[in-house]
Motif scaffolding. Sequence first.
Motif, short mmCIF file in Angstrom:
data_model
loop_
_atom_site.label_atom_id
_atom_site.label_comp_id
_atom_site.label_asym_id
_atom_site.label_seq_id
_atom_site.Cartn_x
_atom_site.Cartn_y
_atom_site.Cartn_z
N SER A 28 0.84 -1.01 0.08
CA SER A 28 -0.46 -0.02 0.23
C SER A 28 0.78 1.24 -0.06
O SER A 28 1.46 1.20 0.85
N ARG A 56 -5.57 0.00 0.53
CA ARG A 56 -6.87 -0.08 2.01
C ARG A 56 -7.41 1.09 1.53
O ARG A 56 -6.99 2.41 1.24
N ARG A 58 -11.34 3.14 3.91
CA ARG A 58 -11.57 4.09 4.94
C ARG A 58 -12.25 2.29 5.75
O ARG A 58 -12.47 1.56 5.03
N LYS A 123 -18.26 4.11 -7.68
CA LYS A 123 -17.51 5.07 -7.13
C LYS A 123 -16.40 4.56 -8.22
O LYS A 123 -15.98 3.90 -8.90
C1 BTN Z 1 -11.34 4.31 0.08
O1 BTN Z 1 -12.11 3.31 -0.63
O2 BTN Z 1 -12.56 4.35 1.09
C2 BTN Z 1 -11.03 5.37 -0.15
C3 BTN Z 1 -9.61 4.44 -1.62
C4 BTN Z 1 -8.55 4.98 -0.87
C5 BTN Z 1 -7.01 4.44 -1.95
C6 BTN Z 1 -5.75 5.01 -1.80
S1 BTN Z 1 -5.15 4.54 -3.47
C7 BTN Z 1 -3.42 5.50 -2.81
C8 BTN Z 1 -3.95 4.86 -1.12
N1 BTN Z 1 -2.64 3.81 -0.75
C9 BTN Z 1 -4.04 3.01 0.19
O3 BTN Z 1 -3.78 1.41 0.63
N2 BTN Z 1 -5.02 3.66 0.23
C10 BTN Z 1 -5.23 4.96 -1.19
#
Ligand code: BTN
Length: 260
Positions: A28, A56, A58, A123
């Motif tokens: 991530s 990841r 929320r 989304k």
């Molecule tokens: C959501 O859908 O609740 C928020 C998504 C956020 C995704 C981004 S991708 C770059 C960064 N790295 C992650 O693991 N999550 C954020």
Amino acid sequence: MLNYTPIHAAMTALFGGGALHLLDCVDSTNHYAKHLARQGSPHGTVVLAEEQTMGRGRAGRHFSSPKGLGLYATFLLRPSLPPEELLHVTAMAAVAACRAVERTCGAAPRIKWTNDLILGGKKLGGVLTEFSSGALILGIGVNVHHQVENFPSDVAPIATSLFLETGCHFSRSTLACHLIHEIFQLSDGLLSQKEDYLRRYESLCLTVGQDIIIHYRGEAIPAHCTGLDGNGSLLVQYADGSVGIVCAGDVSVRTPGGYL
Ligand code: BTN
């Protein structure tokens, strides 16, 4: 492939350079940025990845991040304000992400409170804000080239990409440059531009003015969203006429296509 040269050039033009980590594959980009924060990486560090194996969202949700199809970006910022004064930063980042998408492809996403980017009723991406080792870790994901079959089957009916909405393939490097521009503008005005951003957030937010369902401790509570407070929390009116504020959690909103 993401292209290092124009992206780093955008960083140089905006704030005289900065560390750009362009990764092929990572669990991530937020995890990676937290590791960098522990090592003392400076304000303005940017982490981009071609693929995330444990992207990841929320509430610990998975954010599907297949190779080469989306923009997976994390900004490490070191604002001079403590986290409790930055409750509105997710809202500001969502506005910044909408602007970057619009500048890249002309399509104007909206926001489902708090952090989902919505295009064509589905989304398109999201924002994940965290605090770690004194740094603000601002993660943004946007689905760019995905076709329906690139999404996990449980997500496919409610997810979209710039390609699916416009029929065109837009450059992820161009989107990254626009995002860098918007995020550094945001970081310069975390307090001074708060009201402007929240006004813009309110006008982009699909949730405001709609019937909603608040999901809280296993209950589904119907309410109407009447607006936002000064930090981007939802002002709501319940069926019995009483009012309240929702500052965290899951909220579904009624749209012409059903609850989102
Ligand atoms: C959501 O859908 O609740 C928020 C998504 C956020 C995704 C981004 S991708 C770059 C960064 N790295 C992650 O693991 N999550 C954020």
